[in-house]
Design a protein around this motif. Structure first.
Motif, PDB file in Angstrom:
ATOM      1  N   ASP A  63      18.088  24.324  29.668  1.00 23.82           N
ATOM      2  CA  ASP A  63      16.882  25.101  29.354  1.00 23.82           C
ATOM      3  C   ASP A  63      15.610  24.337  29.700  1.00 23.82           C
ATOM      4  O   ASP A  63      14.506  24.756  29.352  1.00 23.82           O
ATOM      5  CB  ASP A  63      16.874  25.519  27.885  1.00 23.82           C
ATOM      6  N   GLY A  64      15.770  23.195  30.399  1.00 25.38           N
ATOM      7  CA  GLY A  64      14.605  22.451  30.862  1.00 25.38           C
ATOM      8  C   GLY A  64      13.826  21.744  29.780  1.00 25.38           C
ATOM      9  O   GLY A  64      12.640  21.468  29.947  1.00 25.38           O
ATOM     10  N   CYS A  65      14.466  21.399  28.664  1.00 19.75           N
ATOM     11  CA  CYS A  65      13.736  20.788  27.545  1.00 19.75           C
ATOM     12  C   CYS A  65      13.187  19.404  27.888  1.00 19.75           C
ATOM     13  O   CYS A  65      12.203  18.953  27.312  1.00 19.75           O
ATOM     14  CB  CYS A  65      14.618  20.706  26.306  1.00 19.75           C
ATOM     15  N   GLY A  66      13.865  18.680  28.798  1.00 17.80           N
ATOM     16  CA  GLY A  66      13.399  17.362  29.201  1.00 17.80           C
ATOM     17  C   GLY A  66      13.774  16.227  28.278  1.00 17.80           C
ATOM     18  O   GLY A  66      13.324  15.095  28.472  1.00 17.80           O
ATOM     19  N   LEU A  67      14.605  16.480  27.265  1.00 21.97           N
ATOM     20  CA  LEU A  67      14.975  15.414  26.329  1.00 21.97           C
ATOM     21  C   LEU A  67      15.841  14.337  26.982  1.00 21.97           C
ATOM     22  O   LEU A  67      15.971  13.233  26.445  1.00 21.97           O
ATOM     23  CB  LEU A  67      15.697  16.007  25.121  1.00 21.97           C
ATOM     24  N   CYS A  68      16.420  14.663  28.128  1.00 23.15           N
ATOM     25  CA  CYS A  68      17.209  13.666  28.845  1.00 23.15           C
ATOM     26  C   CYS A  68      16.313  12.631  29.530  1.00 23.15           C
ATOM     27  O   CYS A  68      16.781  11.548  29.896  1.00 23.15           O
ATOM     28  CB  CYS A  68      18.124  14.333  29.871  1.00 23.15           C
ATOM     29  N   ILE A  69      15.041  12.951  29.713  1.00 24.86           N
ATOM     30  CA  ILE A  69      14.130  12.044  30.424  1.00 24.86           C
ATOM     31  C   ILE A  69      13.952  10.725  29.671  1.00 24.86           C
ATOM     32  O   ILE A  69      14.190   9.654  30.234  1.00 24.86           O
ATOM     33  CB  ILE A  69      12.758  12.714  30.664  1.00 24.86           C
TER      34      ILE A  69
END
Length: 363
Positions: A63-69
């Motif tokens: 969902d493109g949350c970006g928490l993996c960044i």
């Protein structure tokens, strides 16, 4: 029923939110025994899949949350961070609004405020930003609620900054109305501002800070993989903490050098003298990204990575010898009890002389 045009628009929107992947920077790309699963473990939708042969992303689940960044140690993942700059009490302030906040400025929203990791916070800090004004929803009720959020990271960062005699960075959380009122004020720095070569090379002071902001460090490709320790203010204090610090147990180390050869950022280095004789290992916490490659490759379990730790020992002294069995040069930590044994690691492990004696006996 959804029109074909809307369906295509939805696909484009979803794909634009997917993280960019730098395959060369991922630890799995240069070390097939790496056990890093940071992106898999942090993903709230289980979109990252780590198999026997490859690491993949389920684009339908993401969902493109970006928490993996912020979770990715080498910075191999990236999402675009939209942000604007305003004035606050004579200081530059960066504004971020979460897409769940209810603010309707789609071009200036981040998927999740917690996608800002330590690396991103330090890039902002080095650009002169001391305040973050954020607009969010109820994070505790959000399905993306991360285990390690931006408030925890900022608290840890401020400990590091305080130890280095630097002012802290603060988060200001205000209502959407206040956020929008400040957002609508004039931008502090024109996006067309540029430093002259003379000012840039001369340090530039406040102008340099402004140039760093204009250059958009959060989204520059060359900034995405910088070790956070390198972004911290320089210090000669050996008792300060680091985001990650490599530790080496001299009593277990066999001097194979695998850790230094595979470390992607040079946080473990072999030291040689003017005659190219190996004299020690150097541990450099400011280069460490916490990828644990050195831990995975060490068969002796002599290496560990400590997070938010002081690095008390920077150099491990080595003694170099020549093996009487095979004639090869080798080295061991000076304080390792095996350094008294004149045989090299390979000969000790395979016990060549014992096997030769066995062959003579059988003959």
């Amino acid at each position: 029923m959804q029109s074909s045009g809307q369906h295509i628009l939805d696909i484009i929107t979803r794909e634009s939110h997917l993280p960019e992947i730098d395959g060369d920077a991922c630890v799995h790309a240069f070390f097939d025994r790496a056990d890093c699963q940071a992106c898999v473990e942090v993903c709230p939708t289980q979109a990252w899949v780590l198999g026997e042969e490859a690491l993949g992303l389920d684009t339908d689940a993401c969902d493109g949350c970006g928490l993996c960044i912020p979770a990715c140690p080498p910075g191999a993942l990236h999402v675009h961070f939209p942000w604007v700059i305003r004035q606050f009490g004579g200081q530059m302030m960066a504004l971020f609004a979460c897409e769940q906040s209810g603010i309707r400025y789609s071009s200036d929203l981040v998927p999740c405020i917690h996608s800002l990791g330590l690396r991103q916070l330090l890039l902002l800090y080095n650009a002169g930003i001391r305040y973050l004004l954020v607009a969010t929803s109820e994070c505790m009720q959000c399905s993306r609620n991360p285990r390690n959020d931006i408030h925890q990271r900022l608290q840890q960062l401020n400990i590091l900054l305080t130890e280095r005699d630097k002012p802290p960075m603060k988060i200001l959380q205000r209502s959407n109305q206040v956020w929008m009122r400040i957002f609508r004020t004039d931008e502090l720095i024109s996006r067309g501002t540029r430093l002259s070569r003379r000012n840039f090379l001369g340090g530039g002071g406040e102008l340099l800070h402004r140039q760093l902001v204009v250059s958009d460090p959060l989204n520059l490709p060359e900034c995405r993989t910088i070790p956070p320790g390198q972004l911290l203010p320089a210090t000669e204090n050996n008792k300060v903490h680091w985001p990650w610090a490599p530790m080496l147990d001299e009593s277990k180390c066999n001097g194979c050098d695998a850790c230094s050869r595979l470390c992607p950022t040079g946080s473990l280095q072999v030291v040689r003298d003017e005659q190219e004789v190996v004299t020690g290992y150097r541990l450099i916490p400011e280069n460490c990204i916490g990828c644990d490659v050195c831990v995975a490759v060490c068969d002796m379990r002599a290496i560990s990575i400590q997070s938010w730790s002081v690095s008390p020992v920077r150099t491990i002294n080595l003694v170099e010898k020549r093996c009487p069995d095979c004639g090869g040069a080798f080295h061991l930590p000076l304080r390792n009890k095996l350094s008294e044994n004149s045989s090299c690691r390979i000969c000790r492990e395979h016990r060549h002389n014992d096997k030769l004696f066995q062959v003579l006996q059988e003959a």
